[in-house]
Design a protein around this motif. Structure first.
Motif, PDB file in Angstrom:
ATOM      1  N   PRO A  18     -47.715  -2.189 -28.352  1.00 54.87           N
ATOM      2  CA  PRO A  18     -47.697  -3.576 -27.864  1.00 54.87           C
ATOM      3  C   PRO A  18     -46.377  -4.271 -28.210  1.00 54.87           C
ATOM      4  O   PRO A  18     -45.804  -4.033 -29.273  1.00 54.87           O
ATOM      5  CB  PRO A  18     -48.866  -4.230 -28.600  1.00 54.87           C
ATOM      6  N   LEU A  19     -45.902  -5.105 -27.289  1.00 60.10           N
ATOM      7  CA  LEU A  19     -44.690  -5.889 -27.555  1.00 60.10           C
ATOM      8  C   LEU A  19     -44.923  -6.788 -28.756  1.00 60.10           C
ATOM      9  O   LEU A  19     -46.042  -7.235 -29.001  1.00 60.10           O
ATOM     10  CB  LEU A  19     -44.349  -6.768 -26.347  1.00 60.10           C
ATOM     11  N   GLN A  20     -43.857  -7.045 -29.500  1.00 60.72           N
ATOM     12  CA  GLN A  20     -43.904  -7.982 -30.613  1.00 60.72           C
ATOM     13  C   GLN A  20     -42.860  -9.060 -30.365  1.00 60.72           C
ATOM     14  O   GLN A  20     -41.748  -8.758 -29.926  1.00 60.72           O
ATOM     15  CB  GLN A  20     -43.610  -7.276 -31.930  1.00 60.72           C
ATOM     16  N   ALA A  21     -43.221 -10.292 -30.649  1.00 58.96           N
ATOM     17  CA  ALA A  21     -42.301 -11.405 -30.467  1.00 58.96           C
ATOM     18  C   ALA A  21     -42.466 -12.395 -31.609  1.00 58.96           C
ATOM     19  O   ALA A  21     -43.520 -12.462 -32.240  1.00 58.96           O
ATOM     20  CB  ALA A  21     -42.558 -12.097 -29.130  1.00 58.96           C
ATOM     21  N   SER A  22     -41.390 -13.131 -31.858  1.00 56.46           N
ATOM     22  CA  SER A  22     -41.454 -14.197 -32.855  1.00 56.46           C
ATOM     23  C   SER A  22     -40.594 -15.357 -32.375  1.00 56.46           C
ATOM     24  O   SER A  22     -39.700 -15.179 -31.548  1.00 56.46           O
ATOM     25  CB  SER A  22     -40.973 -13.701 -34.221  1.00 56.46           C
ATOM     26  N   LEU A  23     -40.895 -16.523 -32.894  1.00 52.26           N
ATOM     27  CA  LEU A  23     -40.153 -17.733 -32.558  1.00 52.26           C
ATOM     28  C   LEU A  23     -39.889 -18.489 -33.846  1.00 52.26           C
ATOM     29  O   LEU A  23     -40.821 -18.959 -34.499  1.00 52.26           O
ATOM     30  CB  LEU A  23     -40.952 -18.584 -31.569  1.00 52.26           C
ATOM     31  N   GLN A  24     -38.627 -18.566 -34.228  1.00 47.85           N
ATOM     32  CA  GLN A  24     -38.203 -19.257 -35.454  1.00 47.85           C
ATOM     33  C   GLN A  24     -37.728 -20.653 -35.080  1.00 47.85           C
ATOM     34  O   GLN A  24     -36.710 -20.789 -34.389  1.00 47.85           O
ATOM     35  CB  GLN A  24     -37.059 -18.469 -36.094  1.00 47.85           C
ATOM     36  N   PRO A  25     -38.443 -21.708 -35.471  1.00 39.72           N
ATOM     37  CA  PRO A  25     -38.010 -23.070 -35.141  1.00 39.72           C
ATOM     38  C   PRO A  25     -36.660 -23.408 -35.783  1.00 39.72           C
ATOM     39  O   PRO A  25     -36.389 -23.033 -36.926  1.00 39.72           O
ATOM     40  CB  PRO A  25     -39.111 -23.956 -35.720  1.00 39.72           C
ATOM     41  N   LEU A  26     -35.831 -24.095 -35.018  1.00 36.77           N
ATOM     42  CA  LEU A  26     -34.528 -24.556 -35.494  1.00 36.77           C
ATOM     43  C   LEU A  26     -34.412 -26.056 -35.231  1.00 36.77           C
ATOM     44  O   LEU A  26     -35.261 -26.645 -34.569  1.00 36.77           O
ATOM     45  CB  LEU A  26     -33.399 -23.809 -34.775  1.00 36.77           C
ATOM     46  N   ALA A  27     -33.354 -26.641 -35.685  1.00 35.70           N
ATOM     47  CA  ALA A  27     -33.126 -28.073 -35.474  1.00 35.70           C
ATOM     48  C   ALA A  27     -32.864 -28.372 -34.002  1.00 35.70           C
ATOM     49  O   ALA A  27     -32.450 -27.499 -33.238  1.00 35.70           O
ATOM     50  CB  ALA A  27     -31.940 -28.531 -36.319  1.00 35.70           C
ATOM     51  N   GLY A  28     -33.086 -29.594 -33.618  1.00 32.26           N
ATOM     52  CA  GLY A  28     -32.732 -30.047 -32.278  1.00 32.26           C
ATOM     53  C   GLY A  28     -33.673 -29.588 -31.177  1.00 32.26           C
ATOM     54  O   GLY A  28     -33.277 -29.552 -30.011  1.00 32.26           O
ATOM     55  N   ARG A  41     -34.884 -26.641 -30.645  1.00 31.11           N
ATOM     56  CA  ARG A  41     -34.669 -25.262 -30.227  1.00 31.11           C
ATOM     57  C   ARG A  41     -35.244 -24.305 -31.252  1.00 31.11           C
ATOM     58  O   ARG A  41     -35.591 -24.683 -32.362  1.00 31.11           O
ATOM     59  CB  ARG A  41     -33.179 -24.970 -30.041  1.00 31.11           C
ATOM     60  N   GLY A  42     -35.317 -23.049 -30.850  1.00 26.27           N
ATOM     61  CA  GLY A  42     -35.771 -22.002 -31.738  1.00 26.27           C
ATOM     62  C   GLY A  42     -35.015 -20.723 -31.430  1.00 26.27           C
ATOM     63  O   GLY A  42     -34.215 -20.660 -30.494  1.00 26.27           O
ATOM     64  N   PHE A  43     -35.262 -19.714 -32.236  1.00 29.73           N
ATOM     65  CA  PHE A  43     -34.679 -18.394 -31.994  1.00 29.73           C
ATOM     66  C   PHE A  43     -35.832 -17.475 -31.637  1.00 29.73           C
ATOM     67  O   PHE A  43     -36.731 -17.231 -32.447  1.00 29.73           O
ATOM     68  CB  PHE A  43     -33.917 -17.868 -33.210  1.00 29.73           C
ATOM     69  N   PHE A  44     -35.810 -16.989 -30.399  1.00 30.82           N
ATOM     70  CA  PHE A  44     -36.865 -16.109 -29.901  1.00 30.82           C
ATOM     71  C   PHE A  44     -36.420 -14.664 -30.043  1.00 30.82           C
ATOM     72  O   PHE A  44     -35.298 -14.309 -29.676  1.00 30.82           O
ATOM     73  CB  PHE A  44     -37.164 -16.415 -28.425  1.00 30.82           C
ATOM     74  N   SER A  45     -37.303 -13.807 -30.565  1.00 32.58           N
ATOM     75  CA  SER A  45     -37.024 -12.381 -30.714  1.00 32.58           C
ATOM     76  C   SER A  45     -38.112 -11.583 -30.031  1.00 32.58           C
ATOM     77  O   SER A  45     -39.291 -11.919 -30.151  1.00 32.58           O
ATOM     78  CB  SER A  45     -36.998 -11.981 -32.195  1.00 32.58           C
ATOM     79  N   LEU A  46     -37.706 -10.538 -29.339  1.00 32.10           N
ATOM     80  CA  LEU A  46     -38.638  -9.641 -28.660  1.00 32.10           C
ATOM     81  C   LEU A  46     -38.328  -8.211 -29.070  1.00 32.10           C
ATOM     82  O   LEU A  46     -37.164  -7.827 -29.138  1.00 32.10           O
ATOM     83  CB  LEU A  46     -38.497  -9.788 -27.138  1.00 32.10           C
ATOM     84  N   ARG A  47     -39.393  -7.427 -29.329  1.00 31.96           N
ATOM     85  CA  ARG A  47     -39.246  -6.047 -29.787  1.00 31.96           C
ATOM     86  C   ARG A  47     -40.126  -5.147 -28.945  1.00 31.96           C
ATOM     87  O   ARG A  47     -41.327  -5.400 -28.796  1.00 31.96           O
ATOM     88  CB  ARG A  47     -39.656  -5.954 -31.250  1.00 31.96           C
ATOM     89  N   ALA A  48     -39.519  -4.096 -28.390  1.00 27.03           N
ATOM     90  CA  ALA A  48     -40.255  -3.110 -27.601  1.00 27.03           C
ATOM     91  C   ALA A  48     -39.988  -1.717 -28.179  1.00 27.03           C
ATOM     92  O   ALA A  48     -38.839  -1.377 -28.491  1.00 27.03           O
ATOM     93  CB  ALA A  48     -39.810  -3.154 -26.152  1.00 27.03           C
ATOM     94  N   VAL A  49     -41.031  -0.928 -28.334  1.00 25.11           N
ATOM     95  CA  VAL A  49     -40.923   0.435 -28.832  1.00 25.11           C
ATOM     96  C   VAL A  49     -41.117   1.377 -27.647  1.00 25.11           C
ATOM     97  O   VAL A  49     -42.144   1.320 -26.964  1.00 25.11           O
ATOM     98  CB  VAL A  49     -41.966   0.725 -29.930  1.00 25.11           C
ATOM     99  N   ILE A  50     -40.131   2.243 -27.431  1.00 25.02           N
ATOM    100  CA  ILE A  50     -40.179   3.172 -26.293  1.00 25.02           C
ATOM    101  C   ILE A  50     -40.451   4.574 -26.802  1.00 25.02           C
ATOM    102  O   ILE A  50     -39.770   5.075 -27.646  1.00 25.02           O
ATOM    103  CB  ILE A  50     -38.837   3.177 -25.511  1.00 25.02           C
TER     104      ILE A  50
END
Length: 180
Positions: free
Chosen positions: A159-169, A171-180
């Motif tokens: 299954p895909l994994q994702a995270s969202l790190q909140p930032l100022a203003g 916005r956030g930092f979105f990360s996506l991880r896929a295992v092939i």
């Protein structure tokens, strides 16, 4: 600016089996050049052709999504940066990860879409893909979390994994991880 310990970085990359790592502003030509390097690396490593194609396709989809998103917002070079890592996990599978700045509401929607896809099995992903193909495209609605994301989920062995790190203003930092 502090000195960068390249040896320590190299050791960490080797320990984490990182084959390719990029951090910075990303453009179409850079996506293509890194893609060529990735393809050559996979070929030299004698990766199974179908795995190599899937890794390449997932890399392209992730980086193009980031490029389209940041270009649509007309963000400057620093805001439009991406972090991309291709590595191997302990089971020998390829792991493609990418992250970028994103507006929090967009990130929350994307996180929800990834979580929905992560809960689907292969048959459900195939059905979702076909349904998305038949759905008329709404030109007024920005693209994202659609066919490409479903395709990444279909190519993934986990299954895909994702995270969202909140930032100022807002916005956030979105990360996506896929295992092939």
């Amino acid at each position: 600016m502090e000195n960068i310990d390249l040896f320590a970085m190299r050791e960490r990359f080797n320990n984490q089996q990182i084959m390719l790592c990029f951090n910075g502003p990303i453009s179409r030509s850079l996506i293509e050049e890194i893609g060529n390097a990735l393809r050559n690396y996979l070929s030299a490593e004698h990766a199974h052709p179908s795995a190599a194609m899937d890794v390449f396709a997932v890399y392209i989809e992730m980086t193009q999504n980031i490029s389209h998103y940041t270009r649509a917002r007309q963000w400057n070079e620093q805001e439009a940066g991406a972090t991309v890592v291709v590595s191997r996990n302990q089971g020998g599978r390829y792991v493609v990860s990418a992250g970028n700045l994103i507006e929090m509401p967009d990130g929350e929607n994307l996180l929800q879409a990834v979580e929905g896809l992560a809960g689907m099995d292969k048959a459900e992903l195939k059905a979702a893909y076909k349904e998305q193909l038949r759905r008329p495209r709404d030109e007024a609605r920005p693209s994202g979390a659609g066919l490409g994301l479903i395709d990444i989920a279909r190519k993934s062995s986990e299954p895909l994994q994702a995270s969202l790190q909140p930032l100022a203003g807002g916005r956030g930092f979105f990360s996506l991880r896929a295992v092939i």
